[in-house]
Design a protein around this motif. Structure first.
Motif, PDB file in Angstrom:
ATOM      1  N   ASN A 194     -10.746 -36.341  19.778  1.00  0.00           N
ATOM      2  CA  ASN A 194     -11.829 -36.153  18.772  1.00  0.00           C
ATOM      3  C   ASN A 194     -11.212 -35.329  17.337  1.00  0.00           C
ATOM      4  OD1 ASN A 194     -13.759 -37.212  20.247  1.00  0.00           O
ATOM      5  ND2 ASN A 194     -14.549 -35.083  20.867  1.00  0.00           N
ATOM      6  N   PHE A 195     -10.117 -34.392  17.470  1.00  0.00           N
ATOM      7  CA  PHE A 195      -9.711 -33.870  16.318  1.00  0.00           C
ATOM      8  C   PHE A 195      -8.917 -35.024  15.644  1.00  0.00           C
ATOM      9  CE2 PHE A 195      -5.984 -31.765  14.399  1.00  0.00           C
ATOM     10  CZ  PHE A 195      -6.593 -30.750  13.635  1.00  0.00           C
ATOM     11  N   SER A 196      -8.031 -35.651  16.282  1.00  0.00           N
ATOM     12  CA  SER A 196      -7.278 -36.676  15.717  1.00  0.00           C
ATOM     13  C   SER A 196      -7.853 -37.771  15.007  1.00  0.00           C
ATOM     14  CB  SER A 196      -6.321 -37.537  16.847  1.00  0.00           C
ATOM     15  OG  SER A 196      -5.759 -38.502  16.389  1.00  0.00           O
ATOM     16  N   GLU A 197      -8.980 -38.253  15.655  1.00  0.00           N
ATOM     17  CA  GLU A 197     -10.129 -39.272  14.879  1.00  0.00           C
ATOM     18  C   GLU A 197     -10.641 -38.691  13.774  1.00  0.00           C
ATOM     19  OE1 GLU A 197     -12.447 -40.712  18.178  1.00  0.00           O
ATOM     20  OE2 GLU A 197     -10.827 -41.903  18.977  1.00  0.00           O
ATOM     21  N   GLN A 198     -11.183 -37.364  13.865  1.00  0.00           N
ATOM     22  CA  GLN A 198     -11.733 -36.776  12.816  1.00  0.00           C
ATOM     23  C   GLN A 198     -10.909 -36.331  11.465  1.00  0.00           C
ATOM     24  OE1 GLN A 198     -14.197 -33.588  14.696  1.00  0.00           O
ATOM     25  NE2 GLN A 198     -15.351 -35.145  15.509  1.00  0.00           N
ATOM     26  N   SER A 199      -9.661 -36.265  11.708  1.00  0.00           N
ATOM     27  CA  SER A 199      -8.700 -35.818  10.505  1.00  0.00           C
ATOM     28  C   SER A 199      -8.492 -37.027   9.621  1.00  0.00           C
ATOM     29  CB  SER A 199      -7.527 -35.558  11.152  1.00  0.00           C
ATOM     30  OG  SER A 199      -6.660 -36.670  11.688  1.00  0.00           O
ATOM     31  N   GLU A 200      -8.863 -38.124   9.784  1.00  0.00           N
ATOM     32  CA  GLU A 200      -8.390 -39.150   8.704  1.00  0.00           C
ATOM     33  C   GLU A 200      -9.778 -40.113   8.428  1.00  0.00           C
ATOM     34  OE1 GLU A 200      -4.678 -40.790   8.259  1.00  0.00           O
ATOM     35  OE2 GLU A 200      -5.527 -42.751   8.673  1.00  0.00           O
ATOM     36  N   ILE A 201     -10.139 -40.239   7.340  1.00  0.00           N
ATOM     37  CA  ILE A 201     -11.360 -41.074   6.974  1.00  0.00           C
ATOM     38  C   ILE A 201     -10.760 -41.866   5.715  1.00  0.00           C
ATOM     39  CG2 ILE A 201     -13.054 -39.197   7.545  1.00  0.00           C
ATOM     40  CD1 ILE A 201     -13.487 -38.606   4.738  1.00  0.00           C
ATOM     41  N   GLU A 202     -11.628 -43.000   5.634  1.00  0.00           N
ATOM     42  CA  GLU A 202     -11.619 -44.077   4.777  1.00  0.00           C
ATOM     43  C   GLU A 202     -12.601 -44.116   3.668  1.00  0.00           C
ATOM     44  OE1 GLU A 202     -10.457 -48.535   5.131  1.00  0.00           O
ATOM     45  OE2 GLU A 202      -9.533 -47.453   6.625  1.00  0.00           O
ATOM     46  N   TYR A 210      -9.390 -45.842  -0.289  1.00  0.00           N
ATOM     47  CA  TYR A 210      -8.582 -44.728  -0.221  1.00  0.00           C
ATOM     48  C   TYR A 210      -8.664 -44.227   1.285  1.00  0.00           C
ATOM     49  CZ  TYR A 210      -8.175 -44.742  -5.288  1.00  0.00           C
ATOM     50  OH  TYR A 210      -8.180 -45.219  -6.542  1.00  0.00           O
ATOM     51  N   LYS A 211      -7.676 -43.596   1.678  1.00  0.00           N
ATOM     52  CA  LYS A 211      -7.667 -42.849   2.721  1.00  0.00           C
ATOM     53  C   LYS A 211      -7.494 -41.348   2.751  1.00  0.00           C
ATOM     54  CE  LYS A 211      -6.155 -46.728   5.866  1.00  0.00           C
ATOM     55  NZ  LYS A 211      -5.495 -47.481   6.745  1.00  0.00           N
ATOM     56  N   PHE A 212      -7.992 -40.628   3.471  1.00  0.00           N
ATOM     57  CA  PHE A 212      -7.846 -39.018   3.421  1.00  0.00           C
ATOM     58  C   PHE A 212      -7.480 -38.544   4.956  1.00  0.00           C
ATOM     59  CE2 PHE A 212     -10.649 -40.760   0.275  1.00  0.00           C
ATOM     60  CZ  PHE A 212     -10.506 -39.839  -1.018  1.00  0.00           C
ATOM     61  N   ASN A 213      -6.457 -37.592   4.648  1.00  0.00           N
ATOM     62  CA  ASN A 213      -6.039 -36.939   5.949  1.00  0.00           C
ATOM     63  C   ASN A 213      -6.495 -35.569   5.500  1.00  0.00           C
ATOM     64  OD1 ASN A 213      -4.446 -35.261   7.648  1.00  0.00           O
ATOM     65  ND2 ASN A 213      -3.264 -36.929   8.073  1.00  0.00           N
ATOM     66  N   LEU A 214      -7.677 -35.254   6.498  1.00  0.00           N
ATOM     67  CA  LEU A 214      -8.338 -34.118   6.343  1.00  0.00           C
ATOM     68  C   LEU A 214      -7.346 -32.798   6.675  1.00  0.00           C
ATOM     69  CD1 LEU A 214     -11.791 -35.075   7.691  1.00  0.00           C
ATOM     70  CD2 LEU A 214     -11.003 -35.252   5.061  1.00  0.00           C
ATOM     71  N   ASN A 215      -6.549 -32.938   7.534  1.00  0.00           N
ATOM     72  CA  ASN A 215      -5.399 -31.790   7.979  1.00  0.00           C
ATOM     73  C   ASN A 215      -4.663 -31.537   6.958  1.00  0.00           C
ATOM     74  OD1 ASN A 215      -6.898 -31.776  10.300  1.00  0.00           O
ATOM     75  ND2 ASN A 215      -5.528 -33.139  11.395  1.00  0.00           N
ATOM     76  N   SER A 216      -3.837 -32.435   6.309  1.00  0.00           N
ATOM     77  CA  SER A 216      -2.917 -31.991   5.531  1.00  0.00           C
ATOM     78  C   SER A 216      -3.509 -32.186   3.850  1.00  0.00           C
ATOM     79  CB  SER A 216      -1.687 -33.335   5.342  1.00  0.00           C
ATOM     80  OG  SER A 216      -2.165 -34.487   5.171  1.00  0.00           O
ATOM     81  N   ILE A 251      -1.704 -38.195  -3.073  1.00  0.00           N
ATOM     82  CA  ILE A 251      -1.780 -36.967  -3.944  1.00  0.00           C
ATOM     83  C   ILE A 251      -2.172 -35.779  -3.035  1.00  0.00           C
ATOM     84  CG2 ILE A 251      -1.911 -37.962  -6.314  1.00  0.00           C
ATOM     85  CD1 ILE A 251      -5.039 -37.388  -5.982  1.00  0.00           C
ATOM     86  N   LYS A 252      -1.618 -34.660  -3.112  1.00  0.00           N
ATOM     87  CA  LYS A 252      -2.138 -33.284  -2.474  1.00  0.00           C
ATOM     88  C   LYS A 252      -3.495 -33.000  -2.970  1.00  0.00           C
ATOM     89  CE  LYS A 252      -0.515 -30.464   0.574  1.00  0.00           C
ATOM     90  NZ  LYS A 252      -0.599 -31.015   2.071  1.00  0.00           N
ATOM     91  N   LEU A 253      -4.644 -32.474  -2.238  1.00  0.00           N
ATOM     92  CA  LEU A 253      -5.815 -32.005  -2.601  1.00  0.00           C
ATOM     93  C   LEU A 253      -5.951 -30.619  -2.053  1.00  0.00           C
ATOM     94  CD1 LEU A 253      -8.013 -35.182  -1.841  1.00  0.00           C
ATOM     95  CD2 LEU A 253      -7.033 -34.600  -4.128  1.00  0.00           C
ATOM     96  N   THR A 254      -6.866 -29.985  -3.347  1.00  0.00           N
ATOM     97  CA  THR A 254      -7.150 -28.478  -2.769  1.00  0.00           C
ATOM     98  C   THR A 254      -8.062 -28.788  -1.719  1.00  0.00           C
ATOM     99  OG1 THR A 254      -8.805 -28.239  -4.355  1.00  0.00           O
ATOM    100  CG2 THR A 254      -6.680 -27.760  -5.021  1.00  0.00           C
ATOM    101  N   GLU A 255      -8.646 -27.586  -0.999  1.00  0.00           N
ATOM    102  CA  GLU A 255      -9.778 -27.412  -0.115  1.00  0.00           C
ATOM    103  C   GLU A 255     -11.169 -27.843  -0.383  1.00  0.00           C
ATOM    104  OE1 GLU A 255     -11.530 -24.648   3.200  1.00  0.00           O
ATOM    105  OE2 GLU A 255      -9.818 -24.082   2.294  1.00  0.00           O
TER     106      GLU A 255
END
Length: 188
Positions: A85-93, A97-103, A113-117
């Motif tokens: 669940n953690f792995s699947e929720q860490s990346e969204i499209e 664009y794709k977003f890695n929520l963890n990084s 690009i790096k984003l702020t919280e």
């Protein structure tokens, strides 16, 4: 009924044990046949429990150390579902664009690009809304400001985020503003 499915593959003894305590575990339990493996592997809420590694199957728990206490067994199952669940929720499209929520990265092809919280939280909130969101709503839901004080925090952050996206991705239409607030455009 649970939304997590545990399939037992070629492990009859384990299936019998888990069937006996089925009402006490928080998973739906079933046997898997060889011709079901590919389909089960594609399901986001399913894991296959087996004694030996199954080639070309990602969603599997390999358990080959016996004897084991039932508590350790259940702990292993729970941990594997949590990791999945953690792995699947860490990346969204969103759109192209794709977003890695963890990084906290936004990327498209090989550019990122790096984003702020706050930036990532704003994008997620706008995406979930699906329509224009008023500045006051973003101020309250993303920043936690409940006051009616005049502040330009949201506008400043969104301005900087749009500028960053324009500079790196040459996209001036990912987040737009209209008379009702801000909105994400999900063009492909």
């Amino acid at each position: 009924m649970s939304n997590q499915n545990l399939f037992i593959y070629e492990f009859e003894e384990l299936y019998k044990i888990l069937s006996e305590i089925k009402k006490d575990i928080n998973v739906d339990l079933d046997k898997a046949s060889e011709n079901q493996l590919s389909e089960i592997n594609q399901r986001s809420n399913s894991l296959i429990f087996t004694r030996k590694k199954i080639p070309d199957v990602d969603n599997q728990i390999i358990f080959d150390k016996f004897p084991v206490s039932i508590f350790k067994l259940l702990e292993k199952i729970n941990i594997e579902f949590l990791k999945k669940n953690f792995s699947e929720q860490s990346e969204i499209e969103i759109g192209t664009y794709k977003f890695n929520l963890n990084s906290r990265e936004m990327y498209k092809e090989k550019t990122k690009i790096k984003l702020t919280e706050k930036e990532i939280n704003s994008i997620i909130y706008l995406n979930k809304a699906g329509e224009s969101v008023k500045i006051q709503e973003l101020q309250s839901k993303v920043w936690g400001y409940q006051s009616e004080l005049e502040t330009h925090t949201v506008e400043t952050h969104i301005y900087r985020l749009r500028k960053k996206i324009l500079k790196i991705f040459n996209d001036e239409n990912f987040i737009i503003s209209d008379k009702n607030g801000y909105k994400i455009i999900k063009e492909k």
